[in-house]
Design a protein around this motif. Sequence first.
Motif, PDB file in Angstrom:
ATOM      1  N   LEU B  71      53.282 -56.394 -38.541  1.00  0.00           N
ATOM      2  CA  LEU B  71      54.581 -57.071 -38.521  1.00  0.00           C
ATOM      3  C   LEU B  71      54.655 -58.030 -37.333  1.00  0.00           C
ATOM      4  CD1 LEU B  71      57.130 -56.971 -40.231  1.00  0.00           C
ATOM      5  CD2 LEU B  71      58.126 -55.480 -38.504  1.00  0.00           C
ATOM      6  N   LEU B  75      55.116 -62.030 -37.524  1.00  0.00           N
ATOM      7  CA  LEU B  75      56.367 -62.641 -37.083  1.00  0.00           C
ATOM      8  C   LEU B  75      56.167 -63.744 -36.059  1.00  0.00           C
ATOM      9  CD1 LEU B  75      58.807 -59.631 -36.749  1.00  0.00           C
ATOM     10  CD2 LEU B  75      58.966 -61.578 -38.301  1.00  0.00           C
ATOM     11  N   ASN B  77      54.730 -66.860 -33.714  1.00  0.00           N
ATOM     12  CA  ASN B  77      53.900 -68.042 -33.847  1.00  0.00           C
ATOM     13  C   ASN B  77      53.602 -68.594 -32.467  1.00  0.00           C
ATOM     14  OD1 ASN B  77      56.395 -69.172 -33.249  1.00  0.00           O
ATOM     15  ND2 ASN B  77      56.825 -69.408 -35.420  1.00  0.00           N
ATOM     16  N   PHE B 267      59.439 -58.391 -27.819  1.00  0.00           N
ATOM     17  CA  PHE B 267      59.547 -59.384 -28.887  1.00  0.00           C
ATOM     18  C   PHE B 267      60.998 -59.641 -29.242  1.00  0.00           C
ATOM     19  CE2 PHE B 267      59.404 -61.071 -33.140  1.00  0.00           C
ATOM     20  CZ  PHE B 267      58.348 -61.973 -33.050  1.00  0.00           C
ATOM     21  N   ILE B 268      61.768 -58.560 -29.377  1.00  0.00           N
ATOM     22  CA  ILE B 268      63.165 -58.724 -29.785  1.00  0.00           C
ATOM     23  C   ILE B 268      63.948 -59.468 -28.705  1.00  0.00           C
ATOM     24  CG2 ILE B 268      65.296 -57.498 -30.292  1.00  0.00           C
ATOM     25  CD1 ILE B 268      63.539 -55.326 -31.547  1.00  0.00           C
ATOM     26  N   GLY B 271      62.946 -63.003 -28.064  1.00  0.00           N
ATOM     27  CA  GLY B 271      63.516 -63.935 -29.025  1.00  0.00           C
ATOM     28  C   GLY B 271      64.857 -64.454 -28.536  1.00  0.00           C
ATOM     29  N   ILE B 272      65.666 -63.524 -27.967  1.00  0.00           N
ATOM     30  CA  ILE B 272      66.998 -63.926 -27.520  1.00  0.00           C
ATOM     31  C   ILE B 272      66.905 -64.885 -26.336  1.00  0.00           C
ATOM     32  CG2 ILE B 272      69.121 -63.075 -26.478  1.00  0.00           C
ATOM     33  CD1 ILE B 272      68.755 -60.575 -28.186  1.00  0.00           C
TER      34      ILE B 272
ATOM     35  N   PRO C  10      57.624 -62.517 -43.354  1.00  0.00           N
ATOM     36  CA  PRO C  10      58.121 -61.141 -43.416  1.00  0.00           C
ATOM     37  C   PRO C  10      59.489 -61.072 -44.079  1.00  0.00           C
ATOM     38  CG  PRO C  10      57.153 -61.571 -41.288  1.00  0.00           C
ATOM     39  CD  PRO C  10      57.153 -62.876 -42.023  1.00  0.00           C
ATOM     40  N   LEU C 106      52.238 -56.082 -45.795  1.00  0.00           N
ATOM     41  CA  LEU C 106      53.613 -56.588 -45.792  1.00  0.00           C
ATOM     42  C   LEU C 106      53.941 -57.194 -47.150  1.00  0.00           C
ATOM     43  CD1 LEU C 106      53.956 -58.376 -42.350  1.00  0.00           C
ATOM     44  CD2 LEU C 106      54.694 -56.094 -42.983  1.00  0.00           C
ATOM     45  N   TYR C 175      53.754 -70.012 -42.698  1.00  0.00           N
ATOM     46  CA  TYR C 175      52.987 -69.107 -43.551  1.00  0.00           C
ATOM     47  C   TYR C 175      52.193 -69.947 -44.538  1.00  0.00           C
ATOM     48  CZ  TYR C 175      55.702 -65.896 -40.912  1.00  0.00           C
ATOM     49  OH  TYR C 175      56.240 -65.226 -39.861  1.00  0.00           O
ATOM     50  N   PRO C 296      69.406 -64.551 -33.281  1.00  0.00           N
ATOM     51  CA  PRO C 296      68.023 -65.031 -33.349  1.00  0.00           C
ATOM     52  C   PRO C 296      67.364 -64.503 -34.618  1.00  0.00           C
ATOM     53  CG  PRO C 296      68.216 -63.291 -31.736  1.00  0.00           C
ATOM     54  CD  PRO C 296      69.607 -63.624 -32.177  1.00  0.00           C
ATOM     55  N   SER C 298      64.542 -63.295 -35.244  1.00  0.00           N
ATOM     56  CA  SER C 298      63.763 -62.065 -35.210  1.00  0.00           C
ATOM     57  C   SER C 298      64.658 -60.844 -35.395  1.00  0.00           C
ATOM     58  CB  SER C 298      62.994 -61.961 -33.897  1.00  0.00           C
ATOM     59  OG  SER C 298      63.895 -62.058 -32.818  1.00  0.00           O
TER      60      SER C 298
END
Lengths: 243, 276, 327
Positions: B71, B75, B77, B267-268, B271-272, C10, C106, C175, C296, C298
């Motif tokens: 995952l 997610l 990049n 990661f979470i 992101g913010i 995802p 996934l 992707y 965001p 994510s």
Amino acid sequence: MALIELTDLSYDYPNTCGLDQLNLQLNAGEFICLMGPNGSGKSTLLRILSGLEPATHGTYAFDGQVITTDYLADPQDRQRLHQQIGLVFQNTDVQLFNTSVVDEVAFGPRQLGLSEAEITQRVEDCLALTHSTDLRDRVPYQLSGGEKKRVALASVLALNPKVLLLDEPLNGLTIAAQQQMLTLLKTLQAAGKTIIMASHNFKQVQAVEPRFVIFNADHQIQADLTAQELAKQPEQQAELLTL
Amino acid sequence: MTVKQPNNLPDWLQQPNQLTSQPQRHNFLAHNQQHLTHLLARLAQPAPAVNPTRWQLSPSISLIRLGILVLLIALTNNTIWLWVLGLLLAGHLLVLAPSQLRRFTRSWLLSTGIALVVVLPSYWLVGPATVLLFVCKTGLILASTQYYRLTTTFQDLLSGLKALHCPNLFIMTLAVAITYLRMLGHYLLQTMMALDMRLVAPAKHPYQLIGTLFGNLFLKSHAYALELYAAMEARGFNGQYVNQPTTTNRWHDYLTLTPYLVLVVVFIFGGIYGIN
Amino acid sequence: MHIPDNYLSPATCGTLVLAVAPVWTVAVIKVKAQIKQKRETLPMLGIAASLAFLIMMFNLPIPGGTTAHAVGGTLLAVLIGPWAAVLALTVTLLLQALLFGDGGILAFGANAFNMAVIMPMVGYACYRLGEKLHHPKIGLFVGAYLGINVAALVAGIELGLQPLLAHTASGAPLYCPYGLNVTVPAMLAAHLLVAGWVEAIFTVLVYQFVHKVAPTNLYQAAAPQSRRPWLYLLGGLAILSPLGLLASNTAWGEWSPAELKQRLVAEHISQQAPQGMVQGLHFKALFQDYTIGNLPISVGYILSAVTAVLIFLLLMRGLQHDSQTTK
Ligand SMILES: Nc1ncnc2c1ncn2[C@@H]1O[C@H](COP(=O)(O)OP(=O)(O)OP(=O)(O)O)[C@@H](O)[C@H]1O
Ligand SMILES: [Mg+2]
């Protein structure tokens, strides 16, 4: 020259040994019975003899021709070999795949491109020889175990192979049916065919006086005797009776 | 013993066959037999390729780890991220024995190469950066799934799913599927061999034969299902699939999972705050 | 047709799991009813899964010397019933993804949606229609052909939408880099011309054999009181839709058919314009509509993942209760 010559032949499965260093010469027109404990390699040997798989080590020569991996990979050579050798599988279910017994027996001759009249002739003869004429319109899938054995033999016989390999053809047959089958095999031998069969039914097989090739649990040949030689060895006979 | 003499053999059976041979281009049976033999050899392997004696993860943790890793790779990049994840993965690869590492590398390069070939034409559409990123990500995902496959047995997969509270019915179906894949595969192989024995000329209607082959296989499956149900009932089947508990070190589990959990948190929140 | 990982975002994967979840639920309910009639259906699920595995593995010769694969979705639906086929094929796909590396982990939801749901359902519907018109074999042939092609079309759309759904600010896809104008024709060409025919011929021949040798082993559809499953399905969808909205609001737009169509058209036009600039601008314009709120992206992904897991857990609970009552 022997029809079948095995020299130091071994076969390995991914995790276990199948056959270990066999040296064996089988002549045309012989009746050979392979015996030995479960898992000793009888079925494996028959599979190699039939040219389905190459041996891992050593050589197998059929009629002077060494059967190599390359030889078996060539479709034409492979088919020529299969025209000369027939195999009745231990599990006959895998062998019967047509929708009627007649089609099943006619399958091989059809491949050979024979005329319809010849095919019909062969089918009728083979069904009669194996005493399964009354099964002709049945669906093979729905036959009983013993009936399947007979039809399987008929379907192989229809190809008129020079060498007939049979993996436990007597299993699941009544004593009378076993005797019928053995008599047929003996007649075929008299007509010049080479018969090689694996069996556990020492008592029944004795009657046709085959040459016995006996395996031990280590996948090797323990003894190779004619029926007359075996008759002089009571302890060997006693052992075979327990198989 | 009275041996009844059968009727005399017909003429054609007393004379040797005339051998025929016809040229043939493609032999579908041989190809598939090989393919199936490989599959069966693989299924027969009961032990995992890697034998982790000291550092054994519980199956559920390794499943979770795989999920998180894939995952995260999918997610992001951000190349730095990918780098870190790649390092983490490389660390795991150190556990593999040298020969296994070589095998791993070979098949990994092959599968990544295929992915590269698939995206390469898009170079003219989207430019080199995108293609590169895509190949890196795909390569990493392929590496992590392949590592999982190399270190996990079927049994581990089942107990992993069980520990993650998958429904029993599902686990049982999966267990049956894995077991019978071997049995049906073996049966199919035997059927193909039997067909091979009697296919003494090029097949005129290969599809007819294939239809028969799989029709037979279905009938066999049906027969197996009946037998299996009878066996299940006879053994007092009550819909519960029981498997032996695995003894693993919890401490190891959490320790191995920690970097991944840290990564997820980073990661979470990253992101913010716009880190990635 | 197995979509590997990293070709779908995802978010798309999550959505497709959400889309399949209610179908799985209905399938479980339907199969339970089927098990009451025919007890061996229970072990048959697993065995059929391995059968499907072998079908997908088998190389079928095609003129020209190469080979193709059948999938067997329609065939399985006719042999063991459509709902059992959904479950069996799902298990097959899971095995392939986890243990054999065919198809992504996934992307499992997407693959299940295409091959375990769409394909057997489309195929079976055609078969039933053919049966009503007293030509079951023709129905089956058409069903197998259509089933694999519709599944391929959907897979092509899933892949082709990726550049639209997930891309960087400058428009570079994250992707699958190919747009609909590449993926859909590529998937359809391969399946319309070759794989579809292979599948259809294979399906009919196997069916014909089983029909001739052991017709009683074929799945017999229940009497027409079976409008219930569709009610279940609708009910399930209705219950799930708020969850779907929740997930889609945070991560991506909802996919109503009209919008999808609109986007398809838009994509097509933009791809035909030669300059990359036009494309980029167009992407941006679209994207505005689809990121709602300031969350965001994510966090949106995580939320949708949690949603999927929750649905899965709920599904499990229902199953657990029932598996204990099968005593
Ligand atoms: N497909 C296979 N994969 C791995 N090992 C096998 C396979 N088939 C057979 N073996 C192993 O090879 C050995 C020889 O098997 P084989 O089937 O030739 O024995 P057999 O003499 O025919 O026994 P039986 O009398 O029970 O038929 C056995 O130890 C068996 O476990
Ligand atoms: Mg044997």
